[in-house]
Design a protein around this motif. Structure first.
Motif, PDB file in Angstrom:
ATOM      1  N   LEU A 123       0.828  -1.211   0.000  1.00  0.00           N
ATOM      2  CA  LEU A 123       0.000   0.000   0.000  1.00  0.00           C
ATOM      3  C   LEU A 123       0.858   1.254   0.000  1.00  0.00           C
ATOM      4  CD1 LEU A 123      -2.824  -0.674   2.597  1.00  0.00           C
ATOM      5  CD2 LEU A 123      -2.932  -0.831   0.119  1.00  0.00           C
ATOM      6  N   MET A 128       2.583   6.451  -7.401  1.00  0.00           N
ATOM      7  CA  MET A 128       3.024   7.807  -7.067  1.00  0.00           C
ATOM      8  C   MET A 128       1.872   8.593  -6.429  1.00  0.00           C
ATOM      9  SD  MET A 128       4.546  10.643  -9.685  1.00  0.00           S
ATOM     10  CE  MET A 128       4.361  12.411  -9.392  1.00  0.00           C
ATOM     11  N   PHE A 129       0.695   8.520  -7.035  1.00  0.00           N
ATOM     12  CA  PHE A 129      -0.437   9.290  -6.507  1.00  0.00           C
ATOM     13  C   PHE A 129      -0.871   8.750  -5.141  1.00  0.00           C
ATOM     14  CE2 PHE A 129      -2.372  11.183 -10.684  1.00  0.00           C
ATOM     15  CZ  PHE A 129      -1.211  11.909 -10.847  1.00  0.00           C
ATOM     16  N   ARG A 131       1.075   7.273  -2.915  1.00  0.00           N
ATOM     17  CA  ARG A 131       2.093   7.661  -1.937  1.00  0.00           C
ATOM     18  C   ARG A 131       2.003   9.149  -1.599  1.00  0.00           C
ATOM     19  NH1 ARG A 131       7.854   7.017  -4.243  1.00  0.00           N
ATOM     20  NH2 ARG A 131       7.067   8.870  -5.258  1.00  0.00           N
ATOM     21  N   ASP A 132       1.706   9.982  -2.614  1.00  0.00           N
ATOM     22  CA  ASP A 132       1.693  11.434  -2.394  1.00  0.00           C
ATOM     23  C   ASP A 132       0.367  11.938  -1.817  1.00  0.00           C
ATOM     24  OD1 ASP A 132       4.220  11.664  -3.413  1.00  0.00           O
ATOM     25  OD2 ASP A 132       3.596  12.381  -5.396  1.00  0.00           O
ATOM     26  N   ALA A 133      -0.732  11.296  -2.175  1.00  0.00           N
ATOM     27  CA  ALA A 133      -2.027  11.959  -1.932  1.00  0.00           C
ATOM     28  C   ALA A 133      -3.086  11.088  -1.277  1.00  0.00           C
ATOM     29  CB  ALA A 133      -2.569  12.505  -3.267  1.00  0.00           C
ATOM     30  N   VAL A 134      -2.757   9.834  -0.938  1.00  0.00           N
ATOM     31  CA  VAL A 134      -3.738   8.984  -0.255  1.00  0.00           C
ATOM     32  C   VAL A 134      -3.149   8.336   0.993  1.00  0.00           C
ATOM     33  CG1 VAL A 134      -5.325   7.050  -0.457  1.00  0.00           C
ATOM     34  CG2 VAL A 134      -4.853   8.463  -2.452  1.00  0.00           C
ATOM     35  N   TYR A 135      -2.003   7.665   0.823  1.00  0.00           N
ATOM     36  CA  TYR A 135      -1.454   6.902   1.948  1.00  0.00           C
ATOM     37  C   TYR A 135      -1.179   7.775   3.173  1.00  0.00           C
ATOM     38  CZ  TYR A 135       0.903   3.120   4.364  1.00  0.00           C
ATOM     39  OH  TYR A 135       1.244   2.170   5.290  1.00  0.00           O
ATOM     40  N   TYR A 137      -2.907   9.911   4.359  1.00  0.00           N
ATOM     41  CA  TYR A 137      -4.194  10.233   4.986  1.00  0.00           C
ATOM     42  C   TYR A 137      -4.762   8.983   5.670  1.00  0.00           C
ATOM     43  CZ  TYR A 137      -3.621  14.461   2.312  1.00  0.00           C
ATOM     44  OH  TYR A 137      -3.116  15.624   1.805  1.00  0.00           O
ATOM     45  N   GLY A 141      -5.511   2.518   3.102  1.00  0.00           N
ATOM     46  CA  GLY A 141      -5.485   1.753   1.860  1.00  0.00           C
ATOM     47  C   GLY A 141      -6.817   1.856   1.149  1.00  0.00           C
ATOM     48  N   ALA A 144     -10.370   3.101   2.794  1.00  0.00           N
ATOM     49  CA  ALA A 144     -10.823   4.488   2.885  1.00  0.00           C
ATOM     50  C   ALA A 144     -11.409   4.945   1.555  1.00  0.00           C
ATOM     51  CB  ALA A 144      -9.671   5.388   3.304  1.00  0.00           C
ATOM     52  N   ILE A 250     -16.403  11.747  -8.572  1.00  0.00           N
ATOM     53  CA  ILE A 250     -16.232  10.562  -7.739  1.00  0.00           C
ATOM     54  C   ILE A 250     -16.655   9.378  -8.598  1.00  0.00           C
ATOM     55  CG2 ILE A 250     -18.553  10.788  -6.702  1.00  0.00           C
ATOM     56  CD1 ILE A 250     -17.290   9.688  -4.083  1.00  0.00           C
ATOM     57  N   PHE A 372      -5.262   6.630  -7.232  1.00  0.00           N
ATOM     58  CA  PHE A 372      -5.444   7.758  -6.305  1.00  0.00           C
ATOM     59  C   PHE A 372      -6.783   7.550  -5.611  1.00  0.00           C
ATOM     60  CE2 PHE A 372      -7.277  12.274  -6.244  1.00  0.00           C
ATOM     61  CZ  PHE A 372      -6.873  12.501  -4.942  1.00  0.00           C
ATOM     62  N   ASP A 373      -7.855   7.946  -6.257  1.00  0.00           N
ATOM     63  CA  ASP A 373      -9.166   7.910  -5.616  1.00  0.00           C
ATOM     64  C   ASP A 373     -10.100   6.899  -6.250  1.00  0.00           C
ATOM     65  OD1 ASP A 373      -9.254   9.244  -8.030  1.00  0.00           O
ATOM     66  OD2 ASP A 373     -10.766  10.674  -7.385  1.00  0.00           O
ATOM     67  N   ARG A 374      -9.623   6.151  -7.246  1.00  0.00           N
ATOM     68  CA  ARG A 374     -10.534   5.275  -7.980  1.00  0.00           C
ATOM     69  C   ARG A 374      -9.754   4.172  -8.670  1.00  0.00           C
ATOM     70  NH1 ARG A 374     -13.034   9.706 -11.683  1.00  0.00           N
ATOM     71  NH2 ARG A 374     -12.664  10.907  -9.795  1.00  0.00           N
TER      72      ARG A 374
END
Lengths: 386, 415
Positions: A123, A128-129, A131-135, A137, A141, A144, A250, A372-374
């Protein structure tokens, strides 16, 4: 109109037994999958001239390092690191290679190991996304990310937790008839609803359990399968789409919604002809999205569809007849093969006590890579019994 | 509604002091643009210079037009919370110790959708929110959604406090109380709710202007502390090091002139002895003590503040040796910051423009008053900012320096 797959077929569905944790490496599970294919087909590994590999725990190797590891010299090689979409995408790649004559027999294998800390490490460095913008927070994994999608879906389309619960309970019932499933105990709706929270509205039984295991199948011409005496299925139609609908704020739909007409047109069937559906079920909301996007009901009508149907292997709309990842376990990239392998078993009379009666046409869909989000990768295949 | 923070109970000295854990700190280089802005209190995203598309997550090429020209631009942060969740489980130790932890998914009015930490007063989705960037304990920027309107006790929110260094109920060491700056900071930090302030003075046998007033403040405890004396620093650290939550180094020597207008090196040595070696002595004695208490409950050790000078960025020849000593201190403070990071202790570097005191008599206004400097420091602690440039002169020099450091060097050498 896209070209069909002629007499290219899938055969030899194999599974490397799943375990929660293993001291073996990813190579071990892939090698076992290959060995199972040799055993099931009677074809020597040297005669398999194509190899297609999917894994998260093969690092630092990819498919090329694996060839030397297991002593094979394929003339066609592919590495498909697409997680849950691997099964469909590997089938697409391999079948075209066989059709074009670049390979005669392609071994498609997926497998991963699972150590006590390997899921966290996967995870943390997934993309890259991520590691930078989800993990950073909460490091939840995919739990969320899918909690957001699930709560948004529930609010927007009126789904209840009991709807998702019905799907999970049905899959557990299926899994009780599949010997390789890691979950051996029945699940009740009350247990589902009262399970401990993970990331609201997701609770324990909404989330797949990471584990180790492997899956595989062979792609070859029908004549070769007949020579070898191997039961096979036809490839009627396939699609894949990556980063579909990037402008959606979303993810309420996946790439399937772009291409589903193309899929059914190529296969020459309609949704009503489908006898069972193997969805990619890392979370039940994703299964529901696939039921909608692949044309079984309109967007937002998933909850009503679930309420109106029984989803077990002997029900009105059989889904994930071996239990799906939710009840079998998620063996990394092999999770993307689980539905494909089960579909081939169903259509070749190898599904034992969980066989869907008179199954002729099956749908398999794949979904993967929460970047990242999806989930970015999506694909689907319609298979037909011989 | 956020409950007002209450004074923590006395610590049970028998209980184990927990060790600090950090949130995940790995970032790609391009994502450090978010950190660079958050370090000075700004929320910036990449905006395509060719097609104006706002980008997130940070990337190397515009997702709309493939341009590689993606400068970071300040964003208002207004947006709509479209989904939220509360984590009850985390794969990471830092968050595992802090669940339940609330997260949100926000569609920014400027375009992108972002994953955010949540202030507790943000209502369930859908809701209007204001997104800002903050440094987390790993020293990297993260995004936080705040309620769209100010709410009572906003700073006391449990999750927000993981990103800030609020002095409320904390114990603070101000290393030199003799100066106007030191005294202004003592008063401001007490006004912000500090429980106890140790105030150093190098010559305990002498009264200084303001001494009686300081001594009369109930939270103040005056301590002999001479930063030029290793033994003095060691003794004070042995006495109070294990209780300091915030250290503010106000000690400095500031003399005028550059190289040619003074003979000998004694004045420059005195500047270095306090401004550079003083910081080094403090860091060696107090650094380990603060690191050891970084996870010590509600009033844990959180921050170290250095008062540098905007002259640390580029030498101001009329105050040339002073500038050099502050540049040396700045470099050392970067080392200190790196060494404090594994514990999550924030090192805040303050780069004021000329302060309105005796040694800046010949500098034209605007000059920073000690009170304004103190206010800026308290705000930096509350906002969790890492680099602060108080005063109009500092802001202008910073802008010139960021634009073209060589040009600033020439401008400063032609008074």
């Amino acid at each position: 109109m896209r070209r069909g797959y002629d007499d290219v077929v899938i055969t030899c569905p194999v599974t490397v037994p799943y375990v929660r944790y293993s001291i073996r490496g990813g190579h071990w599970f892939l090698a076992r999958a290959l060995a199972e294919l040799v055993k099931a087909s009677g074809v020597a590994k040297a005669s398999m001239d194509g190899l297609c590999v999917s894994s998260f725990t093969l690092t630092p190797d990819t498919a090329i390092g694996f060839t030397q590891h297991v002593g094979v010299s394929p003339r066609w090689l592919d590495y498909v690191p697409l997680g849950g979409a691997s099964g469909v995408v590997c089938l697409r790649r391999a079948s075209r290679a066989v059709q074009a004559g670049d390979a005669d027999i392609v071994a498609c294998i997926a497998g991963d190991t699972s150590h006590t800390d390997s899921f966290r490490l996967t995870l943390a460095n997934f993309s890259m996304f991520a590691r930078d913008a989800v993990y950073p927070y909460g490091a939840g994994g995919p739990n969320a990310s899918f909690a957001f999608l699930t709560s948004y879906y529930m609010r927007t389309y009126g789904a209840e937790r009991a709807d998702f619960g019905k799907m999970c309970v049905a899959q557990r019932d299926n899994a009780l008839k599949y010997s390789e499933a890691l979950f051996k105990k029945p699940l009740t709706l009350a247990e589902y609803l009262d399970a401990r929270p993970i990331a609201e509205p997701l609770r324990l039984f909404d989330c797949v359990m990471p584990c180790a295991g492997g899956e595989g199948f062979l792609v070859m011409r029908k004549a070769r399968a007949l020579d070898l005496g191997l039961p096979y299925v036809h490839i009627l139609g396939t699609i894949e789409r990556h980063n579909g609908f990037p402008a959606d704020p979303i993810q309420m739909r996946g790439g399937w919604a772009v291409d589903r007409d193309d899929l059914y047109a190529q296969a020459g069937v309609s949704p009503s002809d489908i006898d069972f559906f193997q969805t990619y079920d890392d979370y039940p909301v994703i299964s529901l999205m696939q039921i909608e996007d692949l044309g079984f009901c309109a967007k937002g009508e998933g909850p009503a569809f679930v309420r109106a149907n029984t989803l077990t292997f002997d029900g009105s709309f059989p889904v994930n007849t071996s239990g799906g990842q939710l009840s079998v376990g998620q063996a990394g990239a092999a999770g993307g093969y689980l539905g494909m392998v089960e579909a081939v078993r169903q259509l070749t009379g190898q599904a034992e006590a969980r066989a869907v009666k008179d199954a002729k046409v099956g749908l398999v869909s794949g979904f993967g890579m929460i970047n990242f989000d999806r989930g970015l990768a999506s694909g689907a295949a319609i298979l037909g019994a011989a | 509604m956020t409950r007002e923070l209450s004074r923590p109970k006395r610590k049970n000295p028998i209980l184990r002091t927990r060790l600090a854990t950090l949130p995940p700190g790995a970032r790609s280089r391009v994502a450090l643009g978010l950190t660079a802005a958050a370090a000075r209190g700004a929320f910036e995203l990449q905006v395509c210079r060719d097609c104006q598309a706002v980008q997130y997550p940070p990337r190397e090429a515009c997702q709309a037009c493939l341009s590689s020209r993606l400068p970071w631009r300040v964003q208002a942060g207004d947006g709509e919370l479209i989904a939220d969740t509360t984590l009850a489980h985390s794969n990471d130790l830092f968050f595992r110790e802090r669940v339940p932890w609330r997260l949100g998914y926000v569609r920014l009015d400027c375009g992108p959708t972002v994953v955010v930490h949540m202030h507790g007063d943000v209502p369930p989705a859908p809701a209007r929110v204001k997104v800002g960037a903050r440094l987390d304990k790993s020293g990297q920027a993260v995004l936080i959604a705040f309620p769209s309107q100010e709410v009572p006790n906003m700073a006391d929110d449990r999750q927000l406090r993981e990103f800030t260094c609020d002095p409320k109920f904390r114990k603070v060491l101000v290393t030199d109380g003799k100066t106007g700056i030191g005294q202004a900071i003592v008063k401001a930090i007490i006004a912000a709710g500090a429980d106890l302030v140790w105030v150093g003075h190098a010559e305990p046998w002498k009264k200084f202007p303001g001494f009686d007033e300081l001594k009369a403040i109930p939270q103040v405890s005056l301590m002999p502390l001479d930063l030029t004396d290793s033994k003095s620093v060691r003794e004070i650290a042995a006495e109070i090091g294990g209780r300091v939550d915030v250290l503010i180094n106000t000690a400095e020597v500031h003399r005028n002139f550059g190289i040619g207008n003074r003979r000998g090196v004694e004045i420059a040595q005195a500047e270095m002895d306090v401004n550079y070696f003083g910081l080094l002595r403090l860091a060696q004695e107090f650094g380990p003590a603060l690191r050891g208490r970084a996870a010590d409950g509600q009033s844990n050790a959180v921050a170290w503040v250095n008062i540098l000078s905007v002259y640390a960025l580029a030498n101001f020849p009329p105050h040339g040796t002073f500038s050099a000593s502050k540049a040396a201190a700045h470099s050392l403070a970067q080392c200190l910051r790196a060494e404090m990071r594994p514990a999550g202790i924030r090192v805040i570097n303050v780069f004021p423009g000329p302060i309105d005191h005796e040694w800046n008599q010949q500098i034209p206004p605007p000059k920073v008053t000690p009170q304004a400097l103190a206010t800026a420091i308290v705000r930096a602690l509350k906002d969790g900012v890492e680099d602060v440039y108080p005063g109009d002169v500092a802001q202008e020099w910073l802008e010139r320096w960021r634009d073209n450091p060589k040009a600033l060097e020439r401008e400063l050498s032609n008074p």
